[in-house]
Write an enzyme that holds these catalytic residues in place. Structure first.
Site, mmCIF file in Angstrom:
data_model
loop_
_atom_site.group_PDB
_atom_site.id
_atom_site.type_symbol
_atom_site.label_atom_id
_atom_site.label_comp_id
_atom_site.label_asym_id
_atom_site.label_seq_id
_atom_site.Cartn_x
_atom_site.Cartn_y
_atom_site.Cartn_z
ATOM 1 N N PHE A 80 1.041 -1.053 0.219
ATOM 2 C CA PHE A 80 0.049 0.054 0.301
ATOM 3 C C PHE A 80 0.859 0.811 -0.203
ATOM 4 C CE2 PHE A 80 -3.051 -3.079 2.315
ATOM 5 C CZ PHE A 80 -3.479 -2.871 1.313
ATOM 6 N N SER A 124 -5.057 1.878 -8.992
ATOM 7 C CA SER A 124 -6.147 3.183 -8.964
ATOM 8 C C SER A 124 -6.878 2.768 -10.252
ATOM 9 C CB SER A 124 -5.675 3.863 -8.567
ATOM 10 O OG SER A 124 -6.308 5.264 -8.853
ATOM 11 N N TYR A 148 0.649 11.515 -10.245
ATOM 12 C CA TYR A 148 0.880 10.106 -8.927
ATOM 13 C C TYR A 148 0.330 9.337 -10.338
ATOM 14 C CZ TYR A 148 -2.880 7.506 -6.746
ATOM 15 O OH TYR A 148 -3.695 6.540 -6.351
ATOM 16 N N LYS A 152 1.471 4.835 -10.526
ATOM 17 C CA LYS A 152 0.766 3.657 -9.688
ATOM 18 C C LYS A 152 0.651 2.069 -11.787
ATOM 19 C CE LYS A 152 -2.004 3.997 -5.841
ATOM 20 N NZ LYS A 152 -0.746 3.055 -5.753
ATOM 21 N N PHE A 177 -11.326 1.786 -6.970
ATOM 22 C CA PHE A 177 -12.158 3.066 -7.671
ATOM 23 C C PHE A 177 -12.336 3.707 -5.918
ATOM 24 C CE2 PHE A 177 -13.787 2.150 -12.027
ATOM 25 C CZ PHE A 177 -13.032 1.467 -12.079
ATOM 26 N N LEU A 199 -13.829 13.812 -2.553
ATOM 27 C CA LEU A 199 -14.895 14.455 -2.632
ATOM 28 C C LEU A 199 -15.483 13.939 -0.905
ATOM 29 C CD1 LEU A 199 -17.120 15.891 -3.141
ATOM 30 C CD2 LEU A 199 -18.427 13.342 -4.146
ATOM 31 N N ASP A 294 -10.555 16.539 -14.094
ATOM 32 C CA ASP A 294 -11.589 15.501 -14.394
ATOM 33 C C ASP A 294 -12.254 14.726 -15.478
ATOM 34 O OD1 ASP A 294 -10.832 15.874 -11.514
ATOM 35 O OD2 ASP A 294 -13.018 16.540 -10.908
HETATM 36 N N1 UDP Z 1 -15.851 16.293 -6.235
HETATM 37 C C1 UDP Z 1 -16.132 17.862 -5.992
HETATM 38 N N2 UDP Z 1 -15.356 18.575 -4.634
HETATM 39 C C2 UDP Z 1 -14.314 18.255 -4.159
HETATM 40 C C3 UDP Z 1 -13.307 17.139 -4.229
HETATM 41 C C4 UDP Z 1 -14.408 16.024 -5.582
HETATM 42 O O1 UDP Z 1 -16.597 18.182 -6.544
HETATM 43 O O2 UDP Z 1 -13.993 18.818 -3.427
HETATM 44 C C5 UDP Z 1 -16.369 15.591 -7.354
HETATM 45 C C6 UDP Z 1 -14.943 16.016 -8.059
HETATM 46 O O3 UDP Z 1 -15.289 16.192 -9.874
HETATM 47 C C7 UDP Z 1 -15.013 14.415 -9.002
HETATM 48 C C8 UDP Z 1 -15.746 13.684 -7.665
HETATM 49 O O4 UDP Z 1 -16.010 14.793 -6.979
HETATM 50 O O5 UDP Z 1 -16.387 14.058 -9.956
HETATM 51 C C9 UDP Z 1 -14.820 12.388 -7.264
HETATM 52 O O6 UDP Z 1 -13.764 13.004 -6.801
HETATM 53 P P1 UDP Z 1 -12.355 12.516 -5.554
HETATM 54 O O7 UDP Z 1 -11.652 13.669 -5.871
HETATM 55 O O8 UDP Z 1 -13.308 11.982 -4.365
HETATM 56 O O9 UDP Z 1 -12.239 11.035 -6.775
HETATM 57 P P2 UDP Z 1 -11.765 11.193 -8.479
HETATM 58 O O10 UDP Z 1 -12.046 12.311 -8.976
HETATM 59 O O11 UDP Z 1 -10.131 10.676 -8.224
HETATM 60 O O12 UDP Z 1 -12.520 9.912 -8.777
#
Ligand code: UDP
Length: 332
Positions: A80, A124, A148, A152, A177, A199, A294
């Site tokens: 990890f 990831s 990052y 991975k 995920f 998030l 994103d």
């Molecule tokens: N997101 C958001 N506000 C935040 C952080 C994330 O709206 O403060 C959204 C982001 O745009 C995505 C989802 O939440 O659609 C998941 O984001 P996270 O960073 O947790 O994971 P990843 O994007 O790496 O899958």
């Protein structure tokens, strides 16, 4: 089995340590506590009533890693340890490459030296880059968008190369995920140092009033409500996937990549609504610009995990929201 867990004090690592002990395995843990603390491991010992050896050490420190293999009989490694913040990796790529890549090479070289050739690696869904369609299965093209993610993918490639060079190796690459939630005891949980990026921890900050509101990054994606869709998975389910992966490598050689997700997509607004409903709190939020990099939608096809590991997620979004909040409130 006797399993060495690298980065065992972290969010996913500590939950995996609990599940491994609960399943009757023995563990040895090393961690440099860069983004974690010894308390999580003390809590694992308390919860399971079992004690295990803990080494405070850095994987870049070859002599210390060798000492662990010298002092213990190890059957397999779950890896990890690594830096994991996307934004930080863009700002400090060399720090990420040095730690994640060099550290892993040192770990693998030491494993080979001591004839330990079974490893489960923490990868990831980030390795899928911008997926053309969803759900994502393991044969989708790979591509990454930040250092990052590149670490991975590079480690995945290194592991695949090692398996080509030596048929004795057994490698399971688990592609996670979006892990959220916490242990039912509330004694293990995500505890990011500094400003969180993901998030769920940011949503919790807004629910606690630590920030004025949660920024929702974009509501103009081609999704059902315009916000980003992800596959949130309860960390306890995820941790149990590692126990299944350990069973699998006991009997199989070569490298295999396996998604760990629920297969269900959930939007940012859906997550906020579920969190508010389950916990009876308000999550003040405001729509802002999209976050660069994103993707609109990212969720797993988890059928290979079911087929090969006999694993599938059982906990739903409500449990994820309840357990994440309860663990934070427990501490308060
Ligand atoms: N997101 C958001 N506000 C935040 C952080 C994330 O709206 O403060 C959204 C982001 O745009 C995505 C989802 O939440 O659609 C998941 O984001 P996270 O960073 O947790 O994971 P990843 O994007 O790496 O899958």
């Amino acid at each position: 089995m006797n399993i060495l867990v690298s980065g065992g004090a972290g969010f996913i690592g500590s939950h995996a340590c609990f599940e491994l002990l609960d399943a009757g395995h023995d563990i040895i843990v090393f961690d440099n506590y860069y983004n974690s603390s010894p308390e999580a491991l003390a809590n694992v010992e308390e919860l399971t009533g079992k004690s295990f050896k803990i080494y405070e050490c850095d994987m870049l420190d070859r002599a210390s890693i060798e000492k662990i293999f010298e002092e213990n009989t190890i059957d397999a490694v779950i890896h990890f340890a690594g830096y994991k913040a996307v934004g930080e990796s863009v700002a400090k790529p060399l720090m990420y490459y040095n730690n994640n890549i060099t550290g892993t090479v040192i770990l693998l070289e030491t494993m080979a030296k001591y004839n330990v050739k079974k490893i489960v690696f923490s990868s990831s869904a980030t390795v899928y880059g911008v997926p053309e369609t969803v759900p994502i299965n393991e044969s989708f093209p790979l591509g990454v968008t930040n250092p990052y993610g590149r670490t991975k993918l590079m480690i995945e490639d290194i592991l695949r190369d090692v398996c080509v060079s030596d048929k004795d190796w057994s490698v399971v690459i688990l592609r996670y995920f979006n892990p959220v939630g916490a242990h039912a005891s509330s004694k293990l949980r995500e505890n990011p140092k500094g400003i969180p990026n993901n998030l769920m921890p940011r949503l919790i900050q807004a629910a606690k009033g630590e920030v004025e509101y949660l920024t929702v990054f974009g509501d103009d994606y081609p999704t059902r409500d315009g916000t980003g869709v992800r596959d949130y998975i309860h960390v306890v389910d995820l941790a149990k996937g590692h126990v299944k992966a350990i069973d699998y490598i006991a009997d199989n050689k070569g490298a295999i990549e396996i998604n760990l997700g629920t297969g269900n997509g959930c939007s940012v607004l859906e997550l906020i609504k579920t969190f508010e409903k389950v916990n009876g709190v308000t999550v003040p939020h405001k729509i802002v610009e999209r976050r660069p990099g994103d993707v609109a939608e990212c969720y797993a096809d988890p059928s290979l995990a079911k087929e090969l590991l006999g694993w599938s997620a059982v906990l739903g979004l409500e449990e994820m929201c309840r357990d994440s909040w309860r663990a934070v409130m427990y501490e308060a």
